[in-house]
Design a protein around this motif. Structure first.
Motif, PDB file in Angstrom:
ATOM      1  N   LEU A  10       0.830  -1.215   0.000  1.00 14.62           N
ATOM      2  CA  LEU A  10       0.000   0.000   0.000  1.00 14.62           C
ATOM      3  C   LEU A  10       0.859   1.257   0.000  1.00 14.62           C
ATOM      4  N   LEU A  11       1.911   1.278   0.830  1.00 12.84           N
ATOM      5  CA  LEU A  11       2.699   2.500   0.916  1.00 12.84           C
ATOM      6  C   LEU A  11       3.743   2.585  -0.191  1.00 12.84           C
ATOM      7  N   LYS A  12       4.508   1.519  -0.384  1.00  7.91           N
ATOM      8  CA  LYS A  12       5.662   1.639  -1.292  1.00  7.91           C
ATOM      9  C   LYS A  12       5.317   1.315  -2.743  1.00  7.91           C
ATOM     10  N   MET A  13       4.703   0.149  -2.960  1.00  9.38           N
ATOM     11  CA  MET A  13       4.399  -0.229  -4.342  1.00  9.38           C
ATOM     12  C   MET A  13       3.425   0.751  -4.978  1.00  9.38           C
ATOM     13  N   MET A  14       2.396   1.146  -4.183  1.00  6.89           N
ATOM     14  CA  MET A  14       1.409   2.081  -4.715  1.00  6.89           C
ATOM     15  C   MET A  14       2.054   3.424  -5.016  1.00  6.89           C
ATOM     16  N   SER A  15       2.976   3.866  -4.135  1.00  9.98           N
ATOM     17  CA  SER A  15       3.636   5.150  -4.355  1.00  9.98           C
ATOM     18  C   SER A  15       4.429   5.118  -5.652  1.00  9.98           C
ATOM     19  N   HIS A  16       5.112   4.003  -5.905  1.00 10.39           N
ATOM     20  CA  HIS A  16       5.889   3.911  -7.131  1.00 10.39           C
ATOM     21  C   HIS A  16       4.988   3.845  -8.349  1.00 10.39           C
ATOM     22  N   MET A  17       3.915   3.038  -8.240  1.00 15.24           N
ATOM     23  CA  MET A  17       3.083   2.818  -9.417  1.00 15.24           C
ATOM     24  C   MET A  17       2.226   4.029  -9.753  1.00 15.24           C
ATOM     25  N   GLN A  18       1.828   4.786  -8.741  1.00 16.43           N
ATOM     26  CA  GLN A  18       0.907   5.900  -8.990  1.00 16.43           C
ATOM     27  C   GLN A  18       1.556   7.257  -8.731  1.00 16.43           C
ATOM     28  N   SER A  19       2.887   7.289  -8.624  1.00 17.27           N
ATOM     29  CA  SER A  19       3.621   8.543  -8.412  1.00 17.27           C
ATOM     30  C   SER A  19       3.078   9.314  -7.219  1.00 17.27           C
ATOM     31  N   ARG A  20       2.871   8.639  -6.104  1.00 19.18           N
ATOM     32  CA  ARG A  20       2.424   9.325  -4.891  1.00 19.18           C
ATOM     33  C   ARG A  20       3.661   9.703  -4.088  1.00 19.18           C
ATOM     34  N   LEU A  21       3.833  10.991  -3.839  1.00 20.77           N
ATOM     35  CA  LEU A  21       5.066  11.462  -3.212  1.00 20.77           C
ATOM     36  C   LEU A  21       4.995  11.427  -1.693  1.00 20.77           C
ATOM     37  N   GLY A  22       3.803  11.576  -1.114  1.00 18.37           N
ATOM     38  CA  GLY A  22       3.666  11.674   0.332  1.00 18.37           C
ATOM     39  C   GLY A  22       4.331  10.545   1.104  1.00 18.37           C
ATOM     40  N   PRO A  23       3.930   9.290   0.862  1.00 18.13           N
ATOM     41  CA  PRO A  23       4.468   8.188   1.665  1.00 18.13           C
ATOM     42  C   PRO A  23       5.948   7.918   1.397  1.00 18.13           C
ATOM     43  N   MET A  24       6.570   8.598   0.414  1.00 22.18           N
ATOM     44  CA  MET A  24       7.986   8.369   0.136  1.00 22.18           C
ATOM     45  C   MET A  24       8.861   9.361   0.888  1.00 22.18           C
ATOM     46  N   ASP A  25       8.271  10.285   1.629  1.00 18.91           N
ATOM     47  CA  ASP A  25       9.028  11.396   2.203  1.00 18.91           C
ATOM     48  C   ASP A  25       9.463  11.197   3.651  1.00 18.91           C
ATOM     49  N   PRO A  26       8.576  10.804   4.591  1.00 19.95           N
ATOM     50  CA  PRO A  26       8.931  10.894   6.020  1.00 19.95           C
ATOM     51  C   PRO A  26      10.146  10.039   6.373  1.00 19.95           C
ATOM     52  N   GLY A  27      11.062  10.611   7.141  1.00 13.75           N
ATOM     53  CA  GLY A  27      12.195   9.845   7.653  1.00 13.75           C
ATOM     54  C   GLY A  27      13.367   9.759   6.713  1.00 13.75           C
ATOM     55  N   GLY A  28      13.262  10.327   5.532  1.00 18.53           N
ATOM     56  CA  GLY A  28      14.396  10.283   4.625  1.00 18.53           C
ATOM     57  C   GLY A  28      14.309   9.109   3.686  1.00 18.53           C
ATOM     58  N   PHE A  29      15.126   8.052   3.897  1.00 23.60           N
ATOM     59  CA  PHE A  29      15.234   6.986   2.912  1.00 23.60           C
ATOM     60  C   PHE A  29      13.895   6.327   2.615  1.00 23.60           C
ATOM     61  N   HIS A  30      13.372   6.524   1.427  1.00 25.57           N
ATOM     62  CA  HIS A  30      12.179   5.829   0.944  1.00 25.57           C
ATOM     63  C   HIS A  30      10.968   5.959   1.858  1.00 25.57           C
ATOM     64  N   GLY A  31      10.963   6.966   2.713  1.00 21.83           N
ATOM     65  CA  GLY A  31       9.806   7.163   3.578  1.00 21.83           C
ATOM     66  C   GLY A  31       9.582   6.043   4.562  1.00 21.83           C
ATOM     67  N   TRP A  32      10.662   5.503   5.158  1.00 18.06           N
ATOM     68  CA  TRP A  32      10.520   4.350   6.053  1.00 18.06           C
ATOM     69  C   TRP A  32       9.738   4.713   7.305  1.00 18.06           C
ATOM     70  N   PHE A  33       9.670   6.009   7.648  1.00 17.93           N
ATOM     71  CA  PHE A  33       9.037   6.411   8.900  1.00 17.93           C
ATOM     72  C   PHE A  33       7.517   6.518   8.778  1.00 17.93           C
ATOM     73  N   GLN A  34       7.006   6.442   7.549  1.00 18.86           N
ATOM     74  CA  GLN A  34       5.572   6.685   7.327  1.00 18.86           C
ATOM     75  C   GLN A  34       4.681   5.807   8.193  1.00 18.86           C
ATOM     76  N   LEU A  35       5.021   4.526   8.291  1.00 23.40           N
ATOM     77  CA  LEU A  35       4.167   3.589   9.025  1.00 23.40           C
ATOM     78  C   LEU A  35       4.185   3.901  10.520  1.00 23.40           C
ATOM     79  N   VAL A  36       5.380   4.245  11.045  1.00 20.61           N
ATOM     80  CA  VAL A  36       5.476   4.629  12.453  1.00 20.61           C
ATOM     81  C   VAL A  36       4.635   5.873  12.703  1.00 20.61           C
ATOM     82  N   GLY A  37       4.740   6.828  11.784  1.00 19.74           N
ATOM     83  CA  GLY A  37       3.958   8.059  11.904  1.00 19.74           C
ATOM     84  C   GLY A  37       2.470   7.775  11.913  1.00 19.74           C
TER      85      GLY A  37
END
Lengths: 345, 135
Positions: free
Chosen positions: A40-67
């Motif tokens: 949901l967060l990573k594959m969808m972001s890549h496939m649909q060019s969603r920038l939000g979930p790729m941002d938090p925490g720096g590398f590939h938005g790893w912090f999004q789920l914690v957030g």
């Protein structure tokens, strides 16, 4: 006889069951998080060019789920004034319950299992339908127009996908001669393809039609696009979930992705050979089985989510027509052909 | 599978049977415990600042109007059909488990084929009548 049957249930067995229960309780949220994060967060972001979930925490938005987790904890627990409070509060538990009960029969190795019910796959599909009761409870008790429409759509959807789902499995049951999931895995492990046993004989080769039907119907069961009419965020906001906040909303999330994990597991077990590796048995299979099963689950889940991120939503009546005019007749033909071949050979 | 016979109802078989479904019952409890525990932890951490506006039914930001209208449940014909076919699937499974030639064989296949075809004829009739289209 009456002595032995009712009360010979404790001893080592109860301890083992307690350990298994704790493991599965940890596994279900973990499974939901793995699918939610990876797909949901990573594959969808890549496939649909969603920038939000790729941002938090720096590398590939790893912090999004914690957030997201921190956000859920902070939310107030709100029950709308017009809602039927008791039913409203119970509904997410029913959805999670259905996910829990499905995990019971999924085997991950010769001994890595909770129980091996004789009616395994039948049981799994039966308890998976329980979640619709939770959805109806949520939609009705919310006293919200969006929620009620979403719940009614979910009920209508059940009528469409349930039969193709169950009928698609009959072909596998005919071939394996058992409904037990463990038995179905062993049947795929021990047979070969025209005498060559290097791969076992995964039922996807002979039951490809069943596999395709199962995946389409499972997609509808999971209310994933193109069959996400009950939640349809762009028309019903979130359908039956619209009034839920915080942890109760999170339970629907765990239910949805936990169930997606089990369905991927069922598809892997029924059609791809489950945990089995040909010629590997005993302790080695217990160690390698869960890894093999997990890899297969991720492959099947990838297909499910790929479809989810690719296709636009159908209308409810289009799903009904698809199910009743195509999926069910194809499934019945598949059963008869499989049955005739099974008797002939 | 060699022969088709009912398993002997020895005490050990019954014990195993009860154990399996007791495990299912334990999982019902486990699900409720997990939901309760998470909500309990949540109750300790989350804020609670009641304001009347928070409890208004959500209707995309505007004030809610009216109550539920009557729903035209258009798919009730499907629901009737569904019950018939759902019961059918229950009868198909016992055959499916014993479908091979050492089990029910061609006799069983003939029976199930007749059973399925009668229902398919019913489905075809309804299709012809136009009941599978959105009424």
């Amino acid at each position: 006889m009456s002595h032995a049957l009712a009360f010979d249930i404790w001893g080592g067995w109860a301890t083992t069951l307690a350990i298994k229960t704790v493991i599965v309780m940890a596994l279900i949220p973990l499974a939901a998080l793995i699918l939610g994060y990876t797909f949901l967060l990573k594959m969808m972001s890549h496939m649909q060019s969603r920038l939000g979930p790729m941002d938090p925490g720096g590398f590939h938005g790893w912090f999004q789920l914690v957030g997201d987790g921190i956000k859920f904890i902070q939310k107030e627990d709100i029950v709308p004034a017009g809602a039927d409070a008791r039913v409203f509060k119970m509904a997410p538990a029913v959805v999670v319950l259905s996910t829990f009960l499905m995990f019971v029969v999924l085997p991950a190795g010769p001994r890595i299992k909770v129980v091996n019910l004789d009616v395994g796959i039948f049981y799994a599909l039966a308890v998976s339908s329980l979640s619709v009761i939770g959805v109806l409870m949520a939609g009705w008790a919310s006293s919200n127009k969006y929620a009620l429409l979403g719940a009614l759509r979910a009920a209508a959807q059940l009528i469409a996908y349930e039969l193709p789902l169950v009928l698609a499995v009959v072909g596998v049951v005919v071939q394996a001669g058992t409904m037990s999931l463990q038995g179905i895995v062993v049947a795929q492990q021990t047979h070969g393809i025209f005498g060559w046993t290097g791969l076992g004989s995964p039922f996807i080769l002979t039951q490809f039609v069943g596999f395709a039907l199962f995946m389409v119907a499972a997609q509808a069961e999971l209310t994933q696009p193109p069959f996400d009419m009950p939640v349809a965020e762009s028309e019903l906001v979130a359908g039956y979930m619209v009034e839920y906040t915080g942890f109760r909303f999170l339970f629907f999330f765990i239910g949805e992705f936990g169930t997606a994990f089990v369905y991927a597991g069922l598809a892997a077990t029924l059609f791809l050979g489950g945990w089995s590796i040909p010629h590997v048995t005993g302790g080695a299979a217990d160690v390698l089985g869960p890894i093999v099963l997990f890899v297969k689950i991720m492959i099947v889940a990838f297909l499910m989510f790929w479809a989810r991120f690719t296709y636009p939503r159908l209308r409810e009546d289009q799903l009904q027509a698809l199910a009743w005019k195509w999926l069910i007749p194809i499934a019945l033909i598949n059963i008869l052909v499989t049955g005739a071949l099974k008797v002939a050979f | 599978m060699t022969t088709f016979h009912a398993p002997p109802l020895a005490a050990s078989v019954m014990t195993e049977y009860y154990r399996q479904y007791l495990a299912v019952a334990v999982f019902v409890g486990a699900a409720l415990v997990m939901v309760g525990a998470m909500l309990g932890v949540g109750a300790l951490l989350r804020p609670k600042r009641p304001q009347p506006e928070k409890y208004i039914t959500y209707e995309s930001g505007s004030d809610p109007f009216g109550t539920f209208g009557q729903q035209n449940v258009r798919y009730y014909v499907y629901a009737l059909l569904f019950v018939i076919f759902d019961v059918e699937t229950v009868f198909v499974f016992p055959w499916a488990v014993n479908a091979d030639h050492s089990g029910l064989g061609w006799f069983g296949f003939g029976e199930i084929a007749v059973f399925v075809l009668i229902l398919v004829a019913g489905l075809g009739y309804l299709w012809r009548k136009g009941l599978l289209s959105w009424a």
